[in-house]
Design an enzyme around this catalytic site. Sequence first.
Site, short mmCIF file in Angstrom:
data_model
loop_
_atom_site.label_atom_id
_atom_site.label_comp_id
_atom_site.label_asym_id
_atom_site.label_seq_id
_atom_site.Cartn_x
_atom_site.Cartn_y
_atom_site.Cartn_z
N ALA A 199 1.02 71.39 21.66
CA ALA A 199 2.46 71.33 21.90
C ALA A 199 3.02 72.68 22.34
CB ALA A 199 3.18 70.87 20.63
N GLY B 115 -7.02 84.71 13.07
CA GLY B 115 -6.94 84.76 11.61
C GLY B 115 -8.26 85.25 11.02
N ARG C 239 2.74 83.31 26.84
CA ARG C 239 2.07 84.43 27.49
C ARG C 239 1.49 84.07 28.86
NH1 ARG C 239 -1.77 86.31 22.82
NH2 ARG C 239 -1.09 84.33 21.93
N GLN D 292 5.72 66.44 19.40
CA GLN D 292 6.18 67.26 18.26
C GLN D 292 7.52 67.85 18.70
OE1 GLN D 292 3.95 70.84 17.52
NE2 GLN D 292 4.67 71.03 15.41
N LYS E 157 0.80 75.34 28.95
CA LYS E 157 -0.50 76.03 29.01
C LYS E 157 -1.70 75.13 29.26
CE LYS E 157 -2.22 78.13 25.28
NZ LYS E 157 -2.33 79.21 24.28
C1 UD1 Z 1 -4.31 79.89 15.19
C2 UD1 Z 1 -4.80 79.99 13.76
C3 UD1 Z 1 -5.63 81.27 13.61
C4 UD1 Z 1 -6.78 81.20 14.59
C5 UD1 Z 1 -6.27 81.03 16.01
C6 UD1 Z 1 -7.40 80.79 16.96
C7 UD1 Z 1 -3.04 78.93 12.44
C8 UD1 Z 1 -1.90 79.15 11.53
N1 UD1 Z 1 -3.66 80.02 12.87
O1 UD1 Z 1 -3.45 80.99 15.42
O2 UD1 Z 1 -6.12 81.38 12.30
O3 UD1 Z 1 -7.55 82.40 14.50
O4 UD1 Z 1 -5.41 79.88 16.07
O5 UD1 Z 1 -6.90 80.61 18.26
O6 UD1 Z 1 -3.39 77.80 12.73
N2 UD1 Z 1 0.53 74.26 18.21
C9 UD1 Z 1 1.22 73.07 18.18
N3 UD1 Z 1 2.37 72.99 17.47
C10 UD1 Z 1 2.87 74.04 16.76
C11 UD1 Z 1 2.16 75.25 16.79
C12 UD1 Z 1 1.00 75.34 17.51
O7 UD1 Z 1 0.79 72.11 18.81
O8 UD1 Z 1 3.92 73.86 16.14
C13 UD1 Z 1 -0.70 74.36 18.96
C14 UD1 Z 1 -0.59 75.35 20.09
O9 UD1 Z 1 -0.22 74.71 21.30
C15 UD1 Z 1 -2.01 75.91 20.18
C16 UD1 Z 1 -2.57 75.75 18.78
O10 UD1 Z 1 -1.72 74.83 18.12
O11 UD1 Z 1 -2.82 75.14 21.07
C17 UD1 Z 1 -2.64 77.07 18.02
O12 UD1 Z 1 -1.34 77.57 17.83
P1 UD1 Z 1 -1.00 79.10 17.96
O13 UD1 Z 1 0.42 79.28 17.63
O14 UD1 Z 1 -1.52 79.64 19.23
O15 UD1 Z 1 -1.83 79.70 16.76
P2 UD1 Z 1 -2.50 81.13 16.72
O16 UD1 Z 1 -1.46 82.12 16.38
O17 UD1 Z 1 -3.32 81.33 17.91
MG MG Z 2 -3.29 80.80 20.03
#
Ligand code: UD1
Ligand code: MG
Length: 446
Positions: A10, A137, A15, A70, A22
């Site tokens: 979502a 993480g 970036r 979402q 993306k």
């Molecule tokens: C996340 C992990 C981190 C891991 C990293 C690897 C969490 C909290 N952290 O961090 O431990 O090392 O990925 O890439 O999960 N997304 C949604 N809805 C949301 C938020 C995110 O669909 O509300 C999706 C994003 O589109 C993305 C993925 O989930 O594809 C990861 O989200 P992102 O915010 O990039 O997490 P990171 O900070 O990368």
């Molecule tokens: Mg990410």
Amino acid sequence: MTVRAIVLAAGKGTRMKSDVTKVLHELCGRPLLWYVIQALRAAGIDDVLVVTNPELQNRIDEFGVRGVLQGEQLGTGHAVQVALAAMTPSERGRIVVAYGDMPLAGPAIYRSIVDALDGDVPMTLITARMPASSNFGRIVRRGENVERIVEARDATPEDLRIEETNAGIYAFHEDRLREAVSGLRNDNAQKEYYLTDTVEKFVRGGERVRPILVEDAADVAGINDRVELALARREMNARLCAAAMRDGVTIVDPDTTYLEPEVEIGRDTVIYPNTSLARLSCVGTHCVVGPNSRLSNARLGDRVTVRESVIVDSTLGDGVQVGPFAHLRANARLAGGVRIGNFVEVKNSELGDGAKANHLAYVGDASVGSGSNIGAGTITCNFDGERKNRTTIGKNVSIGSNTSLVAPVDVGDGALTGAGSVVIRDVPAGERVAGNPARPLPKKEV
Ligand code: UD1
Ligand code: MG
């Protein structure tokens, strides 16, 4: 035991600095999300639910999976809650959670985490060694198991020294996942509901979370900006070239040969540099393709040669020779042994066995019989200003240099047009015509 997957996609991917979400950005001709779905399917997981934003939701059917919107992006944990609410609970089901921006993770990775789930392991996850600068993480271990995952933004300097990171690929027992995500809180630096906080909940309940460390961190590289996109493209292309070479294709320079995942190339075919093969292109055995060529949805038989040319949505029989500098497009169909030479364009036309157009011609909306020769400078005048009309040329016809064939027009078997003819009326079989407008010639004048 059913295994289903939730793919989180979502996020807009700020970036990327893009108007396009993306996971719809392309890598070797396919959207990033396509690769994730493909790898899950190859791992035997067909039931995939993608968590989307409105732009992605509009295009989700292209991927042959379901999407759930979402509304507000409140974190990865929230995204999983949204997905689970849209899935019928399955008793003793297992769920893989993956992120849509990790195109290089292959099926073995997904299989390994599902296989590692067992009775007292409610959750498994993929970890990778990353440089200290990574914003992944961090995995805090207790012995063989994970104790918790600390997001880079919530980490202490000491946590940040941990090299083992969370790749973002997980498997869960479904009932345990439903329970764990329902109680997540967002008291962290980003005010998000973190899926990664489920680890601590399991651990506190006395359960074990099993990490599976991948050997090659490149497999779990996420794509966040266009630099990472380019690096991943290079890696994916290298893999595609390596697979083709292992199957018996000679690729002279893999760095300048561009393949796509569904391209097929037969053994003993040689690909020269600066050549791309796209979409569903399929090349037979013992062909020569390139240098400097572009094939897209091109189907080539065996022993075909294509030099410095462009072939789009077209089919070439065995032994065809094309180029240099030819353009075949929009359903050009060349039978065996056809020869298309320099500066010839063929569009929506069929050429029979052994027909030739060796120099400077436009063959559009035409049918050319076997053994016929199209002289240099010949044009099928297929467009009358309003519509496209067809030209039919029989077998063993000789079309003289610089002939204009004003369609609709038929030239019968064995006929001949003189150089510079402007053919506006049908030419019967065996007749010889010349002039503007072309008229029959007495036999001895030719
Ligand atoms: C996340 C992990 C981190 C891991 C990293 C690897 C969490 C909290 N952290 O961090 O431990 O090392 O990925 O890439 O999960 N997304 C949604 N809805 C949301 C938020 C995110 O669909 O509300 C999706 C994003 O589109 C993305 C993925 O989930 O594809 C990861 O989200 P992102 O915010 O990039 O997490 P990171 O900070 O990368
Ligand atoms: Mg990410």
